[in-house]
Design a protein around this motif. Structure first.
Motif, short mmCIF file in Angstrom:
data_model
loop_
_atom_site.label_atom_id
_atom_site.label_comp_id
_atom_site.label_asym_id
_atom_site.label_seq_id
_atom_site.Cartn_x
_atom_site.Cartn_y
_atom_site.Cartn_z
N ALA A 556 -85.03 -36.47 37.17
CA ALA A 556 -86.47 -36.69 37.08
C ALA A 556 -87.19 -36.30 38.35
O ALA A 556 -88.27 -35.69 38.31
N ASP A 557 -86.61 -36.65 39.51
CA ASP A 557 -87.31 -36.41 40.77
C ASP A 557 -86.49 -35.64 41.79
O ASP A 557 -86.97 -35.35 42.89
N GLY A 558 -85.25 -35.29 41.47
CA GLY A 558 -84.43 -34.51 42.39
C GLY A 558 -83.79 -35.30 43.50
O GLY A 558 -83.18 -34.72 44.41
N LYS A 559 -83.87 -36.64 43.47
CA LYS A 559 -83.31 -37.45 44.55
C LYS A 559 -81.82 -37.67 44.37
O LYS A 559 -81.33 -37.86 43.26
N GLU A 560 -81.12 -37.67 45.47
CA GLU A 560 -79.68 -37.92 45.46
C GLU A 560 -79.41 -39.40 45.23
O GLU A 560 -79.95 -40.26 45.92
N ARG A 561 -78.53 -39.69 44.25
CA ARG A 561 -78.15 -41.07 43.99
C ARG A 561 -76.95 -41.47 44.85
O ARG A 561 -76.91 -42.55 45.40
N PHE A 562 -75.96 -40.59 44.92
CA PHE A 562 -74.84 -40.78 45.83
C PHE A 562 -74.15 -39.43 46.00
O PHE A 562 -74.42 -38.46 45.28
N ALA A 563 -73.27 -39.35 46.98
CA ALA A 563 -72.47 -38.13 47.18
C ALA A 563 -71.09 -38.54 47.66
O ALA A 563 -70.95 -39.41 48.53
N PHE A 564 -70.08 -37.90 47.07
CA PHE A 564 -68.68 -38.22 47.37
C PHE A 564 -68.03 -37.06 48.11
O PHE A 564 -68.12 -35.90 47.68
N MET A 565 -67.38 -37.37 49.24
CA MET A 565 -66.62 -36.38 50.00
C MET A 565 -65.17 -36.83 50.05
O MET A 565 -64.86 -37.92 50.56
N PRO A 566 -64.23 -36.01 49.57
CA PRO A 566 -62.82 -36.38 49.67
C PRO A 566 -62.39 -36.54 51.14
O PRO A 566 -62.92 -35.88 52.04
N GLU A 567 -61.43 -37.40 51.34
CA GLU A 567 -60.95 -37.67 52.70
C GLU A 567 -60.47 -36.40 53.39
O GLU A 567 -60.68 -36.20 54.59
N THR A 568 -59.87 -35.50 52.64
CA THR A 568 -59.31 -34.29 53.23
C THR A 568 -60.38 -33.35 53.79
O THR A 568 -60.07 -32.47 54.58
N LEU A 569 -61.65 -33.55 53.41
CA LEU A 569 -62.72 -32.69 53.89
C LEU A 569 -63.49 -33.29 55.07
O LEU A 569 -64.40 -32.65 55.60
N LEU A 570 -63.12 -34.49 55.50
CA LEU A 570 -63.79 -35.08 56.66
C LEU A 570 -63.62 -34.20 57.90
O LEU A 570 -64.50 -34.12 58.75
N LYS A 571 -62.50 -33.50 57.97
CA LYS A 571 -62.22 -32.65 59.13
C LYS A 571 -63.16 -31.45 59.20
O LYS A 571 -63.26 -30.77 60.24
N ASN A 572 -63.86 -31.16 58.10
CA ASN A 572 -64.78 -30.02 58.09
C ASN A 572 -66.15 -30.34 58.68
O ASN A 572 -66.96 -29.43 58.89
#
Length: 999
Positions: A556-572
């Protein structure tokens, strides 16, 4: 003086940091960044250095405008000292020019490499500013134009005896920049290796014989650029230039001289330079102008005249303008300018549009369209966005929020005047403006989560504090982030949350918001209707980005509700924040998500209390070898359902997870089981063998897993144990493709699977419903082998799934497979002769006897490339891709016995633009490959009527058919509406179905 020398030396470091190898893997990003195989088209870059008195006489100020104890030169030097260099590389040609009477070539443009670097360093170490030097910008540009054009030396003929602090400060143009003959004689005591010596003050170049500049332009495959670094408006321009410039451009100047007498014809000159070839032998030899203003503030006497002038020079010169204040500003401005020189900055989308099925009216899609898009860069961090448009009008078109057509027919991308939904201003073709990126919550309000399996008290509840991506979560350690210490750890976590810790917007604050989404390079968004009403539905969009997140966004408004990052990508996070140009593009959650939406009571409302659920599954593509399943039934409390780790446990053969899972159902014993089917993925060993078949070390497998638990139920591969599934010795090549899964009898169960591999083989699998053992669950084998070993025209690869359709033929229903070949990781290659194949395969219950099956080879196909009428004498035919290097890089679509597909033709070797390839779409009769109409409207039917070129110069996405809310239909490829008469508008009929309630 020493500071000035350091400035120029460090400027070389900026250039060198740009020139290092950008790409370490072959990929479809090569169409933006090139494959690095040739320096024929290396751009020419001439730096004009403002060495005028204001740079050393005026104090510098910080970003707030306060004077500091340093000159502008000193602060500029400090800003360049932190530029890091890497190994020297070819790929750019560099020269230097200083201000003088009318400018002089300090050193000619030469390839930057290990040989020239010491020479350039020696020259620039001796460059010297002068307290009495005026800012003769227009004269310098005029002399630079003469240099690029190979004309006679003019402004650089004499030093005029100028001396400062015991050294000779002006220059004649460098002896290597022109053809000297016998005209150049150094004064006694002056040598080429010591141009600073006061004995050189009377050096001149004799005008006879005429000294002609050696133009650095040697090919039409070059772009030519001037970068001016200056802190002031022009002064002291030689008045005779006006007539000279007017003679060059063939008209009077644009009238700015009365208001700004020292600017003379500057604006008219650069506009002409950017629009006309400098060297008549090369039609593309225009010169583009970039300007970098330094340490000028509102209210400054210099600023009032300088900023508008320098900005106009860049705008009229079709280049970039940057106004810089601090040491980091200068570094960033130079890097961005050089990046844009090496890269044509072209926004793009490789993925098809996502549409919402109208859950309240299944006959039509909703009219909302969602496009994931990205902006290529030579830096590892690319900007991305998700934008909403609509399908409307008659004929159907992609429209913006004002209901006007949003796509520019000349570019195949969005018009610069368009305004997407969610955007408060015109965002046009600018990827980073508007869209979901502009609607990100404040950093403190964002719900960014991971799953820490090794935490002291791990939790599948992703909203548990132990999974929060936040500095306060001590479970995320410095080592997990590759942070040097606790301070950097906090900075990294704040940065990824969206805090502008690096002051990237240059407003003096490091605590405000940074509105940035990573690039969704290959991730197509998927929509889920959670409820609401037909007029006001509650829809969420899921899309992955290479920043490392799987985002949930409110439609409806383009707002982010949540976002998930896998643990293996924290190093990026660290390399993304550092964003060092020498590093390759970073990949994260680049796979397309898929959704299982279960509405238990069919009330079109997802409610956990009603046993409803929504599961989202996503792979990583080049980001890794894992699959993740999230339970997003409650979007305020997402859960990790399960994860599969490639290279471990039951998934040793799983490669990079390119294959988007297919959610379907099979019968195991007496139980109907919800499963996911996916291919084994990509093997990076192919990167080192881009044009030759290579045995896989991973990825040569097919998997079936339980959709609720992720447990492996079956697999196929060449090392599979009998108890685990199906062993196929010929399955030697990686399979990054999606699978084509067919329900032949429409009973809701998957019956047949088709897929191709990177060895040009096509496989078929038939599911044995009711089997209780993995060893007998699926039968299968190779049905076609359409490639050959070795580097050559027959090394065809299948990166995309087959397209299966059913047709009536002689009173029976036949299954037809359509599929094109093309190497997605070598899009610029023209070695392979790719094809588009069509052949019949036995129907569902008529599975072949795999024990005696002989795979179909190209010898069994009819070549229909040059035949455009009549029946085909075989049930198997192909057409050749006639364009040089033309490839099929997306699945085809078959509808109403028309097969539609897109191709990409790379630019020829002599082309000057990396992105000036061509894309086209084909429309053919499925049965015989004949054209379906006179597409080019020339009055006859020939093979040219199979296809039309698209405006886009990037790889076109898979064709798809969108149905408007009024029942109209349109075929699209990305944001392009295809000129295809589908012939189905009058064939759509509303159907009804009844679901037996659950006891």
């Amino acid at each position: 003086m020493d500071n000035c020398r350091v400035l120029i030396s460090n400027l070389l470091l900026v250039i060198l940091s740009l020139c290092c190898c950008m790409i370490v893997v072959a990929d479809d990003t090569d169409i933006f960044l090139g494959d690095g195989s040739s320096a024929v088209g290396a751009p020419n870059v001439l730096f004009i250095i403002d060495n005028s008195g204001s740079m050393i006489k005026n104090p510098a100020r910080d970003a707030a405008g306060n004077e500091i104890a340093a000159t502008r030169w000193e602060l500029l030097v400090a800003g360049l000292k932190d530029i890091l260099t890497s190994s020297v590389s070819t790929g750019i040609n560099v020269g230097f020019m200083r201000l003088a009477d009318q400018g002089a070539i300090e050193y000619p443009v030469v390839p930057l490499n290990a040989t020239t670097l010491p020479i350039l360093n020696s020259v620039v170490d001796k460059m010297l500013p002068w307290e009495k030097q005026q800012t003769r910008i227009v004269g310098a540009f005029f002399e630079a134009q003469r240099y690029f054009a190979g004309k006679a030396v003019s402004g650089g003929l004499s030093r005029n005896g100028k001396v400062w602090k015991g050294e000779s400060v002006w220059r004649v143009s460098h002896p290597d920049s022109y053809n000297t003959g016998a005209s150049h004689v150094l004064p006694a005591g002056c040598s080429v290796s010591d141009f600073q010596n006061i004995a050189c003050k009377d050096e001149t170049i004799a005008p006879i014989p005429t000294p002609l500049y050696k133009s650095p332009i040697t090919s039409d495959c070059q772009s030519n650029h001037i970068i001016l670094l200056s802190d002031g408006k022009p002064s002291g321009t030689v008045s005779s230039l006006e007539a000279d410039i007017e003679a060059l451009i063939g008209k009077q100047c644009n009238g700015d001289a009365p208001l700004f007498p020292d600017e003379l014809c500057g604006r008219s000159l650069v506009e002409w330079m950017a629009s006309n070839p400098a060297n008549p032998s090369f039609s593309n030899s225009k010169i583009f102008i970039h300007t970098i203003a330094y340490n000028l503030f509102n209210g400054d006497t210099d600023e009032e005249g300088a900023i508008p002038f320098l900005m106009d020079l860049a705008n009229l010169g079709k280049g970039n303008f940057y106004s810089t204040y601090t040491q980091s500003d200068v570094k960033e401005a130079i890097l961005k300018t050089l990046n844009d020189i090496k890269l044509i900055d072209k926004p793009a989308t490789f993925t098809a549009a996502s549409v919402s099925v109208n859950q309240f009216n299944r006959l039509a899609h909703r009219n909302e369209l969602y496009f994931s898009m990205f902006k290529p860069s030579l830096e590892p961090r690319w900007a991305g966005n998700l934008k909403r448009y609509q399908l409307g009008g008659s004929p159907l078109a992609i429209q913006d929020q004002s209901a006007t057509n949003a796509v520019d027919p000349t570019t195949g991308f969005f018009k610069d005047t368009s305004k997407s939904f969610w955007s408060t201003g015109t965002d046009g073709d600018k990827v980073e403006l508007g869209g979901a990126a502009s609607k990100l919550p404040t950093p403190a309000a964002r719900k960014l989560v991971t799953y820490l399996a090794g935490a002291p008290f791990p939790s599948n509840d992703l909203t548990n504090m132990v999974n929060s991506i936040d500095p306060s979560n001590t479970a995320i350690t410095s080592s997990a982030l590759l942070a040097a210490d606790a301070t950097e750890r906090t900075q990294l976590l704040n940065w990824i949350r969206g805090v502008d810790v690096l002051d990237e917007n240059k407003n003096g604050s490091t605590s405000d918001a940074r509105q940035h989404l990573g690039d969704p390079l290959h991730s197509a968004p998927v929509t889920v209707t959670y409820g609401g009403t037909e007029a006001n539905p509650d829809i969420s969009i899921f899309v992955g980005t290479n920043e490392g997140f799987l985002h949930a966004i409110d439609a409806a408004d383009g707002k982010e509700r949540f976002a998930f990052m896998p643990e293996t990508l924290l190093k990026n996070i660290k390399p993304q924040m550092d964003n060092i140009s020498a590093q390759p593009h970073i990949f994260g959650m680049d796979g397309s998500p898929v959704v299982w939406r279960h509405d238990d009571n069919s009330d079109q409302q997802i409610k956990v209390v009603d046993n409803d659920f929504v599961y989202v599954y996503a792979g990583m593509r080049r980001g890794g070898r894992n699959y993740y399943a999230l339970d997003v039934s409650d979007r305020n409390k997402p859960q990790l359902l399960w994860q599969i780790k490639g290279g471990s446990g039951d998934f040793q053969n799983l490669g990079q997870t390119w294959s988007t899972p297919i959610k379907t159902r099979v019968k195991i014993g007496a139980a109907i089981t919800d499963v996911l089917l996916f291919a084994g993925g990509y093997d990076p060993v192919v990167d080192a063998n881009p044009t030759n078949r290579v045995n896989a070390t991973m990825g040569n497998a097919i998997y079936m897993v339980d959709a609720k638990t992720g447990a492996r139920l079956w697999m196929a591969g060449n090392t599979v144990a009998n108890a685990d599934g199906l062993k196929l010795p010929a399955m030697k090549y990686a399979i990054p493709s999606n699978l084509e899964v067919v329900d032949s009898n429409l009973d809701g169960l998957a019956d047949t699977i088709f897929v191709g591999d990177l060895g040009g083989q096509i496989w078929r699998f038939d599911i044995q419903h009711g089997s209780t053992a993995a060893s007998t669950r699926v039968k299968g084998g190779m049905v076609a082998s359409l490639a050959a070993d070795g580097i050559g025209p027959n090394n065809r690869r299948f990166f995309f799934k087959p397209d299966i359709s059913f047709v009536a033929n002689n009173g029976s229903i036949q299954m037809v497979l359509a599929m094109g070949s093309g190497s997605l990781v070598e899009p610029l290659s023209s070695v392979t002769q790719d094809r588009f194949y069509v052949f019949q395969v036995p129907g569902g219950s008529n599975a072949p006897d795999y024990a005696t099956l002989t795979p179909l080879t190209e010898a069994g196909f009819i070549d229909r490339t040059d035949t455009v009428s009549g029946p085909v004498a075989s049930t198997s035919w192909f057409i050749r891709m006639d364009g040089a290097g033309e490839k099929v890089l997306a699945p085809s679509l078959t509808i109403n016995q028309k097969v539609i597909f897109t191709t990409y033709i790379p630019a020829p070797v002599a082309a000057c633009s990396l992105t000036q390839g061509k894309a086209r779409y084909f429309v053919m009769n499925l049965i015989n490959g004949n054209p379906v109409r006179d597409m080019d409207a020339d009055g006859d039917i020939d093979k040219l009527d199979r296809s039309q070129f698209l405006a886009t110069t990037v790889i076109a996405s898979q064709p798809q058919v969108l149905f408007g809310e009024g029942g109209e239909a349109a075929a699209t490829a990305g944001p392009n509406i295809l000129g295809v008469d589908l012939g189905i508008d009058d064939k759509l009929r509303r159907s009804y179905w009844y679901k037996q309630p659950t006891p």
